[in-house]
Design a protein around this motif. Structure first.
Motif, PDB file in Angstrom:
ATOM      1  N   GLY A 263       0.816  -1.065  -0.018  1.00 18.12           N
ATOM      2  CA  GLY A 263       0.061   0.131  -0.125  1.00 18.12           C
ATOM      3  C   GLY A 263       0.882   1.274  -0.071  1.00 18.12           C
ATOM      4  N   PHE A 264       2.033   1.451   1.021  1.00 15.11           N
ATOM      5  CA  PHE A 264       2.876   2.328   0.769  1.00 15.11           C
ATOM      6  C   PHE A 264       3.543   2.690  -0.590  1.00 15.11           C
ATOM      7  CE2 PHE A 264       7.528   3.527   1.149  1.00 15.11           C
ATOM      8  CZ  PHE A 264       7.372   4.790   1.806  1.00 15.11           C
ATOM      9  N   VAL A 265       3.956   1.588  -1.224  1.00 15.09           N
ATOM     10  CA  VAL A 265       4.542   1.766  -2.736  1.00 15.09           C
ATOM     11  C   VAL A 265       3.640   2.240  -3.702  1.00 15.09           C
ATOM     12  CG1 VAL A 265       5.583   0.543  -4.530  1.00 15.09           C
ATOM     13  CG2 VAL A 265       6.614   0.106  -2.175  1.00 15.09           C
ATOM     14  N   ARG A 266       2.253   1.706  -3.558  1.00  9.37           N
ATOM     15  CA  ARG A 266       1.204   2.139  -4.364  1.00  9.37           C
ATOM     16  C   ARG A 266       1.041   3.660  -4.234  1.00  9.37           C
ATOM     17  NH1 ARG A 266      -2.013  -1.244  -7.187  1.00  9.37           N
ATOM     18  NH2 ARG A 266      -1.948  -3.639  -6.686  1.00  9.37           N
ATOM     19  N   ALA A 267       0.871   4.135  -2.967  1.00  8.90           N
ATOM     20  CA  ALA A 267       0.936   5.456  -2.710  1.00  8.90           C
ATOM     21  C   ALA A 267       2.170   6.398  -3.259  1.00  8.90           C
ATOM     22  CB  ALA A 267       0.660   5.672  -1.146  1.00  8.90           C
ATOM     23  N   VAL A 268       3.157   5.895  -3.145  1.00 13.33           N
ATOM     24  CA  VAL A 268       4.180   6.572  -3.532  1.00 13.33           C
ATOM     25  C   VAL A 268       4.005   6.709  -5.065  1.00 13.33           C
ATOM     26  CG1 VAL A 268       6.921   6.302  -4.081  1.00 13.33           C
ATOM     27  CG2 VAL A 268       5.857   6.003  -1.622  1.00 13.33           C
ATOM     28  N   VAL A 269       3.827   5.699  -5.673  1.00 11.84           N
ATOM     29  CA  VAL A 269       3.679   5.728  -7.304  1.00 11.84           C
ATOM     30  C   VAL A 269       2.613   6.622  -7.735  1.00 11.84           C
ATOM     31  CG1 VAL A 269       3.127   4.215  -9.324  1.00 11.84           C
ATOM     32  CG2 VAL A 269       4.677   3.443  -7.596  1.00 11.84           C
ATOM     33  N   ASP A 270       1.260   6.617  -6.885  1.00 14.77           N
ATOM     34  CA  ASP A 270       0.375   7.357  -7.107  1.00 14.77           C
ATOM     35  C   ASP A 270       0.793   9.038  -6.909  1.00 14.77           C
ATOM     36  OD1 ASP A 270      -2.671   8.001  -7.688  1.00 14.77           O
ATOM     37  OD2 ASP A 270      -2.553   8.722  -5.441  1.00 14.77           O
ATOM     38  N   ASP A 271       1.413   9.403  -5.901  1.00 14.98           N
ATOM     39  CA  ASP A 271       1.910  10.696  -5.579  1.00 14.98           C
ATOM     40  C   ASP A 271       2.767  11.108  -6.617  1.00 14.98           C
ATOM     41  OD1 ASP A 271       2.203  12.973  -3.948  1.00 14.98           O
ATOM     42  OD2 ASP A 271       4.365  12.264  -3.646  1.00 14.98           O
ATOM     43  N   ILE A 272       3.635  10.266  -7.251  1.00 18.29           N
ATOM     44  CA  ILE A 272       4.575  10.574  -8.380  1.00 18.29           C
ATOM     45  C   ILE A 272       3.934  11.034  -9.424  1.00 18.29           C
ATOM     46  CG2 ILE A 272       6.451   9.871  -9.788  1.00 18.29           C
ATOM     47  CD1 ILE A 272       7.557   8.283  -7.256  1.00 18.29           C
ATOM     48  N   ALA A 273       2.703  10.308  -9.814  1.00 16.18           N
ATOM     49  CA  ALA A 273       2.087  10.229 -11.042  1.00 16.18           C
ATOM     50  C   ALA A 273       1.005  11.558 -10.938  1.00 16.18           C
ATOM     51  CB  ALA A 273       1.270   8.932 -11.207  1.00 16.18           C
ATOM     52  N   GLN A 274       0.903  11.925  -9.975  1.00 14.82           N
ATOM     53  CA  GLN A 274       0.020  13.189  -9.817  1.00 14.82           C
ATOM     54  C   GLN A 274       1.005  14.430 -10.022  1.00 14.82           C
ATOM     55  OE1 GLN A 274      -2.125  13.582  -6.250  1.00 14.82           O
ATOM     56  NE2 GLN A 274      -2.948  11.459  -6.284  1.00 14.82           N
ATOM     57  N   GLN A 275       2.333  14.301  -9.930  1.00 12.96           N
ATOM     58  CA  GLN A 275       3.295  15.327 -10.070  1.00 12.96           C
ATOM     59  C   GLN A 275       3.895  15.297 -11.470  1.00 12.96           C
ATOM     60  OE1 GLN A 275       5.930  16.118  -6.661  1.00 12.96           O
ATOM     61  NE2 GLN A 275       4.432  14.429  -5.500  1.00 12.96           N
ATOM     62  N   LEU A 276       3.985  14.171 -11.966  1.00 12.86           N
ATOM     63  CA  LEU A 276       4.805  14.133 -13.174  1.00 12.86           C
ATOM     64  C   LEU A 276       3.981  13.248 -14.350  1.00 12.86           C
ATOM     65  CD1 LEU A 276       8.116  12.859 -11.830  1.00 12.86           C
ATOM     66  CD2 LEU A 276       7.567  14.943 -12.416  1.00 12.86           C
ATOM     67  N   ALA A 277       4.433  13.461 -15.523  1.00 13.19           N
ATOM     68  CA  ALA A 277       3.750  12.697 -16.695  1.00 13.19           C
ATOM     69  C   ALA A 277       4.259  11.301 -16.606  1.00 13.19           C
ATOM     70  CB  ALA A 277       4.098  13.296 -18.100  1.00 13.19           C
ATOM     71  N   VAL A 278       3.624  10.488 -16.032  1.00 15.81           N
ATOM     72  CA  VAL A 278       3.878   8.981 -15.973  1.00 15.81           C
ATOM     73  C   VAL A 278       3.151   8.109 -16.886  1.00 15.81           C
ATOM     74  CG1 VAL A 278       4.067   6.922 -14.318  1.00 15.81           C
ATOM     75  CG2 VAL A 278       4.453   9.482 -13.443  1.00 15.81           C
ATOM     76  N   ASP A 279       3.745   7.319 -17.668  1.00 15.21           N
ATOM     77  CA  ASP A 279       3.374   6.388 -18.392  1.00 15.21           C
ATOM     78  C   ASP A 279       2.979   5.129 -17.533  1.00 15.21           C
ATOM     79  OD1 ASP A 279       2.370   4.066 -20.270  1.00 15.21           O
ATOM     80  OD2 ASP A 279       4.238   4.718 -21.848  1.00 15.21           O
ATOM     81  N   PRO A 280       1.701   4.739 -17.334  1.00 13.88           N
ATOM     82  CA  PRO A 280       1.252   3.729 -16.338  1.00 13.88           C
ATOM     83  C   PRO A 280       1.794   2.214 -17.158  1.00 13.88           C
ATOM     84  CG  PRO A 280      -0.766   4.263 -17.521  1.00 13.88           C
ATOM     85  CD  PRO A 280       0.569   5.402 -18.015  1.00 13.88           C
ATOM     86  N   GLN A 281       2.267   2.340 -18.349  1.00 12.08           N
ATOM     87  CA  GLN A 281       2.879   0.903 -18.949  1.00 12.08           C
ATOM     88  C   GLN A 281       4.203   0.719 -18.519  1.00 12.08           C
ATOM     89  OE1 GLN A 281       0.280  -1.445 -20.057  1.00 12.08           O
ATOM     90  NE2 GLN A 281      -1.085   0.260 -19.189  1.00 12.08           N
ATOM     91  N   ARG A 282       4.711   1.661 -18.080  1.00 12.24           N
ATOM     92  CA  ARG A 282       6.503   1.737 -17.999  1.00 12.24           C
ATOM     93  C   ARG A 282       6.734   1.974 -16.519  1.00 12.24           C
ATOM     94  NH1 ARG A 282       8.610   5.215 -22.589  1.00 12.24           N
ATOM     95  NH2 ARG A 282      10.599   4.357 -22.042  1.00 12.24           N
ATOM     96  N   ILE A 283       6.257   1.401 -15.816  1.00 16.59           N
ATOM     97  CA  ILE A 283       6.402   1.571 -14.260  1.00 16.59           C
ATOM     98  C   ILE A 283       7.052   0.148 -13.689  1.00 16.59           C
ATOM     99  CG2 ILE A 283       5.644   1.889 -12.020  1.00 16.59           C
ATOM    100  CD1 ILE A 283       3.313   3.533 -13.003  1.00 16.59           C
TER     101      ILE A 283
END
Length: 165
Positions: A39-59
């Protein structure tokens, strides 16, 4: 981890984001509840995706030692979030292996030396503290497990690398 991998320099050069979550996998908090590392890692990824243009297929997820234990846990439970996994210097803990039943392939690069003194290549248990042992699936079994999940050939192609320091 940033110093050891030099991912920051690579990320700057190749234009990708990198994060180093500092979790506490396999430990307990003051209330004696197992912490939710996934859950912590999911939250970190979500936080980054809200700040940067993240391709969800390339995480991607990688980690060394305890971070590799977490990487195996993510491969088992967060395949919807990550495109591939690369655990380094650790085998899959037995409790994670027992519960891991992904229904679809999970691209996996497993890196582990045959002379590792902390988590020996063939170990099925390692010392994890003053009064605790951690059960492991030995490296060969871990690799075979993920090869089966990923529909790989039963007989692996092996490449020997020269001895280095």
């Amino acid at each position: 981890m940033a110093y050891m991998t030099q991912f920051n320099d690579l990320a700057d050069r190749e234009r990708f984001a990198v994060a180093y979550p500092q979790g506490v996998l396999r430990t307990f908090d003051a209330t004696n509840r197992l912490r939710d590392e996934v859950g912590f890692v999911r939250a970190v990824v979500d936080d980054i995706a809200q700040q940067l243009a993240v391709d969800p297929q390339r995480i991607y997820a990688t980690g060394a030692s305890n971070g590799a234990f977490l990487t195996y846990q993510l491969a088992c439970t967060a395949g919807d979030l990550f495109a591939a996994f690369a655990p380094v210097m650790a085998s899959m803990p037995a409790d994670i292996a027992d519960a891991c039943r992904p229904e679809d392939p999970r691209p996996m690069l497993i890196s582990h030396g045959t002379e590792d003194p902390i988590i020996p290549y063939a170990a099925d248990v390692v010392f994890a503290g003053p009064t605790r042992e951690l059960g492991l699936a030995p490296i060969a079994e871990t690799v075979a497990y993920w090869a089966e999940i990923n529909h790989c050939e039963a007989i692996p192609e092996v490449t020997a690398f020269p001895e280095t320091n």
